[in-house]
Scaffold this motif. Structure first.
Motif, mmCIF file in Angstrom:
data_model
loop_
_atom_site.group_PDB
_atom_site.id
_atom_site.type_symbol
_atom_site.label_atom_id
_atom_site.label_comp_id
_atom_site.label_asym_id
_atom_site.label_seq_id
_atom_site.Cartn_x
_atom_site.Cartn_y
_atom_site.Cartn_z
ATOM 1 N N TYR A 66 19.767 -17.986 -10.565
ATOM 2 C CA TYR A 66 20.702 -17.371 -9.927
ATOM 3 C C TYR A 66 22.181 -17.216 -10.745
ATOM 4 O O TYR A 66 22.529 -18.093 -11.502
ATOM 5 N N ILE A 67 22.459 -15.741 -10.665
ATOM 6 C CA ILE A 67 23.849 -15.596 -11.414
ATOM 7 C C ILE A 67 24.764 -15.215 -10.310
ATOM 8 O O ILE A 67 24.796 -14.069 -9.525
ATOM 9 N N LEU A 68 25.674 -16.008 -9.931
ATOM 10 C CA LEU A 68 26.792 -16.165 -8.782
ATOM 11 C C LEU A 68 28.117 -15.877 -9.311
ATOM 12 O O LEU A 68 28.721 -16.840 -10.231
ATOM 13 N N SER A 69 28.871 -15.220 -8.438
ATOM 14 C CA SER A 69 30.454 -15.118 -8.810
ATOM 15 C C SER A 69 30.820 -16.603 -8.348
ATOM 16 O O SER A 69 30.526 -16.987 -7.386
ATOM 17 N N GLY A 76 23.351 -23.939 -5.652
ATOM 18 C CA GLY A 76 21.996 -23.514 -5.448
ATOM 19 C C GLY A 76 21.505 -24.711 -6.335
ATOM 20 O O GLY A 76 21.868 -25.677 -6.424
ATOM 21 N N PRO A 77 20.136 -24.540 -6.327
ATOM 22 C CA PRO A 77 19.168 -25.417 -7.113
ATOM 23 C C PRO A 77 19.881 -25.684 -8.384
ATOM 24 O O PRO A 77 20.213 -24.937 -8.982
ATOM 25 N N GLU A 78 19.750 -27.057 -8.707
ATOM 26 C CA GLU A 78 20.402 -27.692 -9.969
ATOM 27 C C GLU A 78 19.693 -27.230 -11.158
ATOM 28 O O GLU A 78 18.591 -26.880 -11.248
ATOM 29 N N CYS A 81 21.483 -22.058 -11.692
ATOM 30 C CA CYS A 81 22.350 -21.405 -11.352
ATOM 31 C C CYS A 81 23.344 -21.290 -12.556
ATOM 32 O O CYS A 81 23.723 -22.251 -13.068
ATOM 33 N N THR A 82 24.138 -20.127 -12.589
ATOM 34 C CA THR A 82 25.155 -19.636 -13.370
ATOM 35 C C THR A 82 26.302 -19.160 -12.606
ATOM 36 O O THR A 82 25.940 -18.120 -11.873
ATOM 37 N N TYR A 83 27.441 -19.874 -12.623
ATOM 38 C CA TYR A 83 28.468 -19.254 -11.690
ATOM 39 C C TYR A 83 29.335 -18.568 -12.888
ATOM 40 O O TYR A 83 29.778 -19.363 -13.911
ATOM 41 N N ILE A 84 29.891 -17.414 -12.303
ATOM 42 C CA ILE A 84 30.496 -16.554 -13.535
ATOM 43 C C ILE A 84 31.973 -15.972 -12.782
ATOM 44 O O ILE A 84 31.601 -15.479 -11.691
ATOM 45 N N GLY A 85 32.972 -16.135 -13.478
ATOM 46 C CA GLY A 85 34.145 -15.400 -13.104
ATOM 47 C C GLY A 85 34.158 -13.911 -13.500
ATOM 48 O O GLY A 85 33.442 -13.355 -14.332
ATOM 49 N N PRO A 86 35.477 -13.290 -13.298
ATOM 50 C CA PRO A 86 35.600 -11.783 -13.858
ATOM 51 C C PRO A 86 35.861 -11.773 -15.222
ATOM 52 O O PRO A 86 36.372 -12.752 -15.771
#
Length: 227
Positions: A66-69, A76-78, A81-86
């Motif tokens: 998962y690539i999520l803002s 999400g699942p450990e 997930c990659t959480y990414i900003g602008p």
């Protein structure tokens, strides 16, 4: 590439052994092979772009990421997930992922996968509203044009761009500006709120003349394109 329209701003791109899912909040996914690596993108936390049901797909597609803002607070699942900003640039497997700052919330994505470039705008758009002040609308114009300026002349194979009927006569300003300032081969409309006749409106308008043959008309959820 095989491209499937889900609903609203949701699209699936299938290329070789990869499937990229953007901004799912409802709709029916295509059937993927067990050998496919699935990447799920969400541009921001708004309910018409993000549905936490996507995290249930881990049981169905074991090879998923998962690539999520980073404005999305649901975890999400450990390890998946990659959480990414602008305004970030990261490498993930065979993909290079660049983010732009939205004019609303979250990010837009430019994804380079092998020899293909895919752009999903999320809510990055030239939002012009008649009920807003002149100063607000001028700010939106400047912010949108500044972000798209980072893609000036960029060759893009598939771009997914808001075409929002709620903007009335300004419905195509963002898409039109994008198409005139990038080298986009195929433009797919989104954020239409089920009013698919807006595609016919744009195609009939003189404004679309320079890119009419590159605009992909969407008529219904589940529509498939091969490009």
């Amino acid at each position: 590439m095989k491209i499937t329209f889900l609903e609203h701003s949701g699209y699936v791109i299938e290329e070789r052994d990869k499937a990229l899912i953007f901004d799912f909040y409802k709709g029916t996914l295509p059937a993927f092979s067990n050998r496919v690596k699935v990447y799920v993108f969400a541009s921001h936390a708004h309910g018409d772009h993000f549905n936490k049901r996507i995290f249930e797909w881990e049981g169905q597609y074991p090879d998923i990421h998962y690539i999520l803002s980073d404005d999305i607070k649901d975890r999400g699942p450990e390890g998946k997930c990659t959480y990414i900003g602008p305004r970030r640039l990261i490498q993930l497997d065979e993909m290079e992922i660049q983010t732009l700052r939205s004019t609303d919330e979250g990010v837009a994505y430019l994804v380079k996968l092998w020899d293909k470039k895919i752009y999903h705008g999320g809510d990055l758009n030239w939002w012009h509203w008649e009920e807003e002040s002149k100063a607000y609308n001028e700010m939106m114009r400047r912010k949108y044009q500044h972000e798209i300026g980072k893609l000036e002349g960029e060759p893009i194979d598939a771009a997914f761009l808001p075409l929002d009927p709620r903007q009335e006569e300004q419905y195509a300003w963002g898409l039109d500006y994008f198409m005139r300032h990038t080298q986009t081969r195929h433009a797919f409309p989104m954020h239409m709120w089920g009013q698919y006749d807006i595609c016919s409106k744009l195609l009939a308008s003189p404004v679309s003349g320079p890119y009419r043959d590159r605009f992909m008309r969407v008529d219904a959820p589940g529509q498939v394109f091969l490009i």
